[in-house]
Scaffold this motif. Structure first.
Motif, PDB file in Angstrom:
ATOM      1  N   THR A   1      -5.391  10.014  13.932  1.00 27.22           N
ATOM      2  CA  THR A   1      -3.982  10.155  13.597  1.00 27.22           C
ATOM      3  C   THR A   1      -3.716   9.614  12.198  1.00 27.22           C
ATOM      4  O   THR A   1      -4.059   8.472  11.895  1.00 27.22           O
ATOM      5  CB  THR A   1      -3.101   9.400  14.605  1.00 27.22           C
ATOM      6  N   THR A   2      -3.128  10.436  11.348  1.00 28.27           N
ATOM      7  CA  THR A   2      -2.793  10.030   9.989  1.00 28.27           C
ATOM      8  C   THR A   2      -1.347   9.559   9.950  1.00 28.27           C
ATOM      9  O   THR A   2      -0.441  10.354  10.224  1.00 28.27           O
ATOM     10  CB  THR A   2      -2.957  11.202   9.004  1.00 28.27           C
ATOM     11  N   PRO A   3      -1.078   8.298   9.634  1.00 29.99           N
ATOM     12  CA  PRO A   3       0.303   7.822   9.605  1.00 29.99           C
ATOM     13  C   PRO A   3       1.063   8.384   8.414  1.00 29.99           C
ATOM     14  O   PRO A   3       0.476   8.841   7.429  1.00 29.99           O
ATOM     15  CB  PRO A   3       0.145   6.297   9.489  1.00 29.99           C
ATOM     16  N   VAL A   4       2.373   8.336   8.494  1.00 27.24           N
ATOM     17  CA  VAL A   4       3.222   8.775   7.385  1.00 27.24           C
ATOM     18  C   VAL A   4       3.106   7.773   6.247  1.00 27.24           C
ATOM     19  O   VAL A   4       3.259   6.567   6.460  1.00 27.24           O
ATOM     20  CB  VAL A   4       4.694   8.879   7.838  1.00 27.24           C
ATOM     21  N   PRO A   5       2.816   8.240   5.024  1.00 25.53           N
ATOM     22  CA  PRO A   5       2.726   7.302   3.899  1.00 25.53           C
ATOM     23  C   PRO A   5       4.063   6.626   3.643  1.00 25.53           C
ATOM     24  O   PRO A   5       5.122   7.237   3.771  1.00 25.53           O
ATOM     25  CB  PRO A   5       2.340   8.203   2.712  1.00 25.53           C
ATOM     26  N   ARG A   6       4.002   5.366   3.297  1.00 24.19           N
ATOM     27  CA  ARG A   6       5.200   4.649   2.905  1.00 24.19           C
ATOM     28  C   ARG A   6       5.113   4.366   1.407  1.00 24.19           C
ATOM     29  O   ARG A   6       4.222   4.850   0.728  1.00 24.19           O
ATOM     30  CB  ARG A   6       5.308   3.348   3.704  1.00 24.19           C
ATOM     31  N   GLY A   7       6.059   3.592   0.898  1.00 23.76           N
ATOM     32  CA  GLY A   7       5.991   3.212  -0.501  1.00 23.76           C
ATOM     33  C   GLY A   7       4.743   2.386  -0.754  1.00 23.76           C
ATOM     34  O   GLY A   7       4.080   1.926   0.182  1.00 23.76           O
ATOM     35  N   PRO A   8       4.373   2.178  -2.002  1.00 23.90           N
ATOM     36  CA  PRO A   8       3.159   1.416  -2.303  1.00 23.90           C
ATOM     37  C   PRO A   8       3.195   0.026  -1.665  1.00 23.90           C
ATOM     38  O   PRO A   8       4.211  -0.654  -1.689  1.00 23.90           O
ATOM     39  CB  PRO A   8       3.174   1.313  -3.832  1.00 23.90           C
ATOM     40  N   GLU A   9       2.089  -0.353  -1.046  1.00 22.57           N
ATOM     41  CA  GLU A   9       1.989  -1.717  -0.519  1.00 22.57           C
ATOM     42  C   GLU A   9       2.063  -2.713  -1.674  1.00 22.57           C
ATOM     43  O   GLU A   9       1.637  -2.431  -2.792  1.00 22.57           O
ATOM     44  CB  GLU A   9       0.659  -1.913   0.211  1.00 22.57           C
ATOM     45  N   VAL A  10       2.600  -3.875  -1.367  1.00 21.38           N
ATOM     46  CA  VAL A  10       2.611  -4.977  -2.331  1.00 21.38           C
ATOM     47  C   VAL A  10       1.618  -6.021  -1.851  1.00 21.38           C
ATOM     48  O   VAL A  10       1.650  -6.431  -0.690  1.00 21.38           O
ATOM     49  CB  VAL A  10       4.016  -5.583  -2.480  1.00 21.38           C
ATOM     50  N   THR A  11       0.722  -6.415  -2.719  1.00 25.86           N
ATOM     51  CA  THR A  11      -0.272  -7.434  -2.378  1.00 25.86           C
ATOM     52  C   THR A  11      -0.136  -8.625  -3.322  1.00 25.86           C
ATOM     53  O   THR A  11       0.250  -8.483  -4.484  1.00 25.86           O
ATOM     54  CB  THR A  11      -1.703  -6.882  -2.478  1.00 25.86           C
ATOM     55  N   LEU A  12      -0.444  -9.771  -2.786  1.00 28.05           N
ATOM     56  CA  LEU A  12      -0.484 -11.001  -3.576  1.00 28.05           C
ATOM     57  C   LEU A  12      -1.800 -11.692  -3.275  1.00 28.05           C
ATOM     58  O   LEU A  12      -2.188 -11.818  -2.115  1.00 28.05           O
ATOM     59  CB  LEU A  12       0.698 -11.903  -3.226  1.00 28.05           C
ATOM     60  N   SER A  13      -2.490 -12.135  -4.302  1.00 26.07           N
ATOM     61  CA  SER A  13      -3.736 -12.869  -4.109  1.00 26.07           C
ATOM     62  C   SER A  13      -3.850 -13.957  -5.164  1.00 26.07           C
ATOM     63  O   SER A  13      -3.355 -13.807  -6.290  1.00 26.07           O
ATOM     64  CB  SER A  13      -4.951 -11.933  -4.192  1.00 26.07           C
ATOM     65  N   GLY A  14      -4.491 -15.053  -4.791  1.00 26.70           N
ATOM     66  CA  GLY A  14      -4.660 -16.135  -5.752  1.00 26.70           C
ATOM     67  C   GLY A  14      -4.821 -17.472  -5.069  1.00 26.70           C
ATOM     68  O   GLY A  14      -5.303 -17.551  -3.926  1.00 26.70           O
ATOM     69  N   GLU A  15      -4.384 -18.507  -5.760  1.00 28.06           N
ATOM     70  CA  GLU A  15      -4.583 -19.866  -5.263  1.00 28.06           C
ATOM     71  C   GLU A  15      -3.309 -20.684  -5.348  1.00 28.06           C
ATOM     72  O   GLU A  15      -2.499 -20.532  -6.273  1.00 28.06           O
ATOM     73  CB  GLU A  15      -5.666 -20.565  -6.082  1.00 28.06           C
ATOM     74  N   LEU A  16      -3.138 -21.550  -4.366  1.00 26.75           N
ATOM     75  CA  LEU A  16      -2.118 -22.587  -4.367  1.00 26.75           C
ATOM     76  C   LEU A  16      -2.844 -23.887  -4.706  1.00 26.75           C
ATOM     77  O   LEU A  16      -3.734 -24.320  -3.962  1.00 26.75           O
ATOM     78  CB  LEU A  16      -1.459 -22.674  -2.987  1.00 26.75           C
ATOM     79  N   ARG A  17      -2.478 -24.536  -5.819  1.00 28.73           N
ATOM     80  CA  ARG A  17      -3.241 -25.670  -6.341  1.00 28.73           C
ATOM     81  C   ARG A  17      -2.354 -26.911  -6.406  1.00 28.73           C
ATOM     82  O   ARG A  17      -1.381 -26.958  -7.154  1.00 28.73           O
ATOM     83  CB  ARG A  17      -3.795 -25.351  -7.727  1.00 28.73           C
ATOM     84  N   CYS A  18      -2.697 -27.906  -5.615  1.00 28.35           N
ATOM     85  CA  CYS A  18      -1.942 -29.153  -5.586  1.00 28.35           C
ATOM     86  C   CYS A  18      -2.472 -30.112  -6.650  1.00 28.35           C
ATOM     87  O   CYS A  18      -3.678 -30.211  -6.886  1.00 28.35           O
ATOM     88  CB  CYS A  18      -2.048 -29.813  -4.218  1.00 28.35           C
ATOM     89  N   ALA A  19      -1.543 -30.854  -7.268  1.00 28.22           N
ATOM     90  CA  ALA A  19      -1.933 -31.782  -8.336  1.00 28.22           C
ATOM     91  C   ALA A  19      -2.397 -33.124  -7.792  1.00 28.22           C
ATOM     92  O   ALA A  19      -3.129 -33.856  -8.478  1.00 28.22           O
ATOM     93  CB  ALA A  19      -0.756 -31.989  -9.292  1.00 28.22           C
ATOM     94  N   ASN A  20      -2.019 -33.457  -6.560  1.00 27.12           N
ATOM     95  CA  ASN A  20      -2.377 -34.766  -6.016  1.00 27.12           C
ATOM     96  C   ASN A  20      -2.358 -34.695  -4.494  1.00 27.12           C
ATOM     97  O   ASN A  20      -1.979 -33.668  -3.899  1.00 27.12           O
ATOM     98  CB  ASN A  20      -1.406 -35.839  -6.528  1.00 27.12           C
ATOM     99  N   GLU A  21      -2.732 -35.795  -3.862  1.00 27.52           N
ATOM    100  CA  GLU A  21      -2.813 -35.820  -2.403  1.00 27.52           C
ATOM    101  C   GLU A  21      -1.432 -35.724  -1.762  1.00 27.52           C
ATOM    102  O   GLU A  21      -1.286 -35.193  -0.662  1.00 27.52           O
ATOM    103  CB  GLU A  21      -3.516 -37.101  -1.938  1.00 27.52           C
TER     104      GLU A  21
END
Length: 280
Positions: free
Chosen positions: A172-192
């Motif tokens: 089954t081929t689903p109906v295309p939607r608008g472009p997916e939005v992706t987020l990738s990367g890092e969350l970086r803490c400066a201290n404990e």
């Protein structure tokens, strides 16, 4: 017991049986829920139940006999249409899904020019919508005020279809939607102290985000560095991603981690172009 299609001769031997079937059963979700003999006879004479691009069949059950009928329309076009009607006593017995399978096989095997097989139902016909869903048909459209109602305001019409290529492949081929939005990367803490806030708030943040209707995936995973987390997000479209950002900004996670460094790349939004960006 097996279900089969039996060719219906509306202008000949089956005329009276067809009139009797359509006038003795109620069809509450059709435009005419209680057609009269005169209306049915006129429709037969006008070619509604048979012709070059129209075929009609009885649905015959091996145990219970004649349980309904199907009418196939626009068979000379790339998109054919189905009208499925079951006798009142046989509704709710799973016959609809078998009927759709039989009709699809007939159309795609005998009409090589048909690439798409469509059916429409009224917005309040939940049983038929479930039948389409169970049969692997894809919901494609919602036509507001598209279904006339005798003596009342029009209702929405919902369109489903199955593609020839999907029928052949079984996928089954689903109906295309608008472009997916992706987020990738890092969350970086400066201290404990920052890392402790992240650890305390992260479980709720993940749970709330994954519960959003537009969220396809949301993963925040620790790395070898105890102050760094890997972040990967997927949303169905830009609107869903923006709604997520607004929710997060007003949440405990948003207010408590606002100053923590994010090294994210967001893709799929018109304004991003793959540039590094802040995110949630």
């Amino acid at each position: 017991m097996p279900l089969s299609l039996t060719r219906l001769d509306a202008t000949g031997r089956d005329r009276e049986e067809l009139i009797a079937f359509l006038t003795s059963n109620a069809f509450p979700f059709h435009v005419r829920s209680h057609p009269t003999r005169t209306q049915v006879a006129a429709a037969i004479d006008e070619g509604t139940w048979g012709g070059d691009a129209v075929e009609a069949f009885w649905l015959d059950d091996g145990e219970h006999g004649r349980v309904g009928l199907v009418r196939l329309d626009d068979l000379a076009d790339a998109t054919a249409l189905i009208d499925l009607r079951l006798a009142e006593r046989w509704r709710g017995h799973g016959i609809g899904t078998r009927a759709l399978a039989l009709a699809s096989e007939h159309v795609f095997r005998t009409r090589p020019g048909v690439v798409r097989f469509e059916g429409q139902t009224r917005e309040d016909n939940i049983a038929m919508q479930r039948t389409f869903d169970k049969s692997g048909w894809v919901r494609e459209a919602y036509y507001r005020d598209g279904w006339p109602v005798e003596g009342g305001a029009p209702m929405a019409s919902i369109a489903y279809s199955v593609l020839r290529r999907d029928w052949l492949s079984g996928v089954t081929t689903p109906v295309p939607r608008g472009p997916e939005v992706t987020l990738s990367g890092e969350l970086r803490c400066a201290n404990e102290g920052e890392a402790a806030r992240v650890r305390a708030l992260l479980p709720e943040h993940i749970a709330l985000t994954r519960a959003e209707p537009g969220c396809l995936a949301f993963d925040v995973a620790p790395t070898a560095d105890a102050r760094v987390w890997r972040v990967d997000e997927r949303f169905i479209d830009e609107a869903a991603f923006d709604a997520h950002q607004r929710r997060v900004a007003a949440s405990a996670w948003g207010s408590e981690t606002v100053g923590i460094e994010r090294r994210y790349v967001i893709r799929g939004r018109a304004r991003d172009g793959g540039r590094p960006s802040d995110g949630a």
